[in-house]
Design a protein around this motif. Structure first.
Motif, short mmCIF file in Angstrom:
data_model
loop_
_atom_site.label_atom_id
_atom_site.label_comp_id
_atom_site.label_asym_id
_atom_site.label_seq_id
_atom_site.Cartn_x
_atom_site.Cartn_y
_atom_site.Cartn_z
N ASP A 7 -1.40 2.48 -0.55
CA ASP A 7 -0.98 3.53 -1.24
C ASP A 7 -2.24 4.23 -1.91
O ASP A 7 -2.24 5.28 -2.68
CB ASP A 7 -0.05 3.23 -2.50
N ASP B 16 3.49 9.52 8.40
CA ASP B 16 5.26 9.48 8.27
C ASP B 16 5.60 8.19 9.44
O ASP B 16 6.73 8.28 9.66
CB ASP B 16 5.50 10.76 8.91
N TYR C 124 5.92 4.34 -0.61
CA TYR C 124 6.57 5.59 -1.07
C TYR C 124 6.38 5.65 -2.37
O TYR C 124 6.87 4.82 -2.92
CB TYR C 124 8.13 5.80 -0.51
N VAL D 37 10.36 7.04 6.14
CA VAL D 37 10.92 7.73 5.15
C VAL D 37 10.93 9.33 5.76
O VAL D 37 9.54 9.80 5.95
CB VAL D 37 10.22 7.97 3.78
#
Length: 396
Positions: A114, A14, A158, A205
């Motif tokens: 990712d 995060d 994201y 985010v």
């Protein structure tokens, strides 16, 4: 979820500097090797922090001649591969001067992954995507950013996107942009102009009451965007001058800070310009110019470059205490369980337990070389980049 289990970006999943694991080593000693499972020399320097996915650790490094991406085996520390990044699409008009201590250097932004690709950006404006075997998948050139200390904003992923905060130039020049690219192809999904000058902070985010929001900071605005479309949600005027620390969020509150004018707690459920309506409190003591804040539901911590850790009560902003450390800091504070980890530029490290009334020092450790990067936490392990080596701190 896998993303939360690993350390896929600057300051963790995060971007908050908070470990999902609590069985983290408390003390170690680099020179004697006590508590060090392995250390591996990193071929080229950089201020980028390690990211971790599965049994792989990724880092970037570089100098004026070459920018590179490295992949290490998390179990053994073995360098599995190193790949050069593309050079700038067009050479800068004047040579970049990034080698001295006042600059961000040639590999300041932390990479992002990712889980299928790793992405790295460098101060020459090159973004490169590689697979886990080191094969280049695509690259994009944004041109050499007009940035007084060198580009340092880290990447984040994201969903299917990679987000790039490319703030540059001076106020009023209109050069700054925020990009979302498709991480599989590098194609632009959305792009927005930003009415801010060059900055060095990294977006997050944040999980907010109205849904996920991409929160950015630069003089003078904290701005939240819809991460999937780039549409602006809200903005708050709360910053001035150079902005290096990144925003954090906890319990629906966004915290922003820079060297001036203050630490701001922003209730993040508004729309439009919320400068006059949603800033809950501000504080002005021991503001950091580099280290990002650390926030929980209960506390907000600031770490100044000069070595003061300050604790604020999260709801009202009351200053609870300040603890001085005989060191200087660029590495942001990190939290694992109820302990905060502080890595100093000189290589000394403190593990502390904060309460309402005091900062209890649990252990003092020594990396044995300088450290300006943020640690990555995994089960029973700390991975941290020193000036020359990548370290794995843990017990066998």
């Amino acid at each position: 979820d896998e993303f939360r289990k690993y350390w896929p970006r600057f300051r963790g999943p995060d971007g908050l500097g908070i470990s999902a694991f609590t069985n983290i080593p408390i003390t170690w000693d680099g020179p004697s090797g006590k508590g060090i499972l392995w250390k591996t020399r990193v071929p080229r320097p950089g201020h980028s922090s390690p990211i971790v996915w599965g049994d792989r650790i990724f880092l970037s490094g570089g100098d004026k001649d070459v920018r590179e991406v490295y992949c290490f085996d998390a179990k053994t520390g073995k360098l599995l591969w190193q790949k050069p990044a593309p050079g700038p699409a067009r050479p800068p008009e004047k040579p970049l001067e990034l080698d001295d201590e006042t600059k961000a250097g040639w590999a300041a932004p932390t990479m992002a992954t990712d889980g299928r690709r790793v992405l790295a950006i460098f101060p020459v404006g090159e973004l490169v995507a590689l697979d886990f075997g080191g094969k280049q998948l695509w690259n994009r050139s944004f041109g050499v950013p007009v940035n007084s200390y060198g580009h340092a904003s880290s990447l984040l992923t994201y969903r299917n996107l990679v987000i790039i905060q490319l703030d540059q130039g001076s106020e009023g020049e209109g050069l700054s942009r925020l990009y979302a690219l498709e991480s599989a192809s590098g194609k632009t999904v959305w792009e927005v102009k930003r009415d801010v000058p060059n900055s060095w902070s990294t977006p997050i985010v944040a999980k907010l009451p109205g849904g996920p929001a991409l929160v950015t900071t630069a003089d003078p605005w904290a701005i939240a965007y819809d991460p999937l479309s780039g549409a602006e949600i809200w903005r708050a005027k709360c910053l001035r001058q150079d902005v290096g620390p990144s925003p954090v969020a906890a319990a629906g509150i966004v915290y922003t800070v820079g060297q001036a004018p203050c630490l701001s707690a922003i209730r993040a459920d508004g729309k439009g310009d919320i400068s006059d309506s949603h800033i809950l409190w501000t504080a002005e003591d021991d503001l950091p110019d580099t280290c990002s804040p650390l926030a929980t539901e209960q506390f907000v911590f600031l770490l100044s470059s000069e070595g003061t850790l300050t604790c604020y009560e999260a709801k009202q902003g009351k200053r609870l205490w300040g603890q001085d450390f005989d060191a200087t800091f660029q590495s942001s504070p990190s939290l694992a369980g109820n302990r905060i980890y502080l890595f100093s530029k000189e290589g000394k490290c403190w593990t502390v337990e904060p309460t309402n009334s005091q900062c209890k020092i649990v252990a003092e450790s020594n990396l044995g070389e300088g450290c300006s990067t943020c640690p990555a936490f995994q089960f029973g392990r700390i991975y941290v980049r020193g000036k020359n080596h990548l370290f794995c701190i843990g017990t066998p």
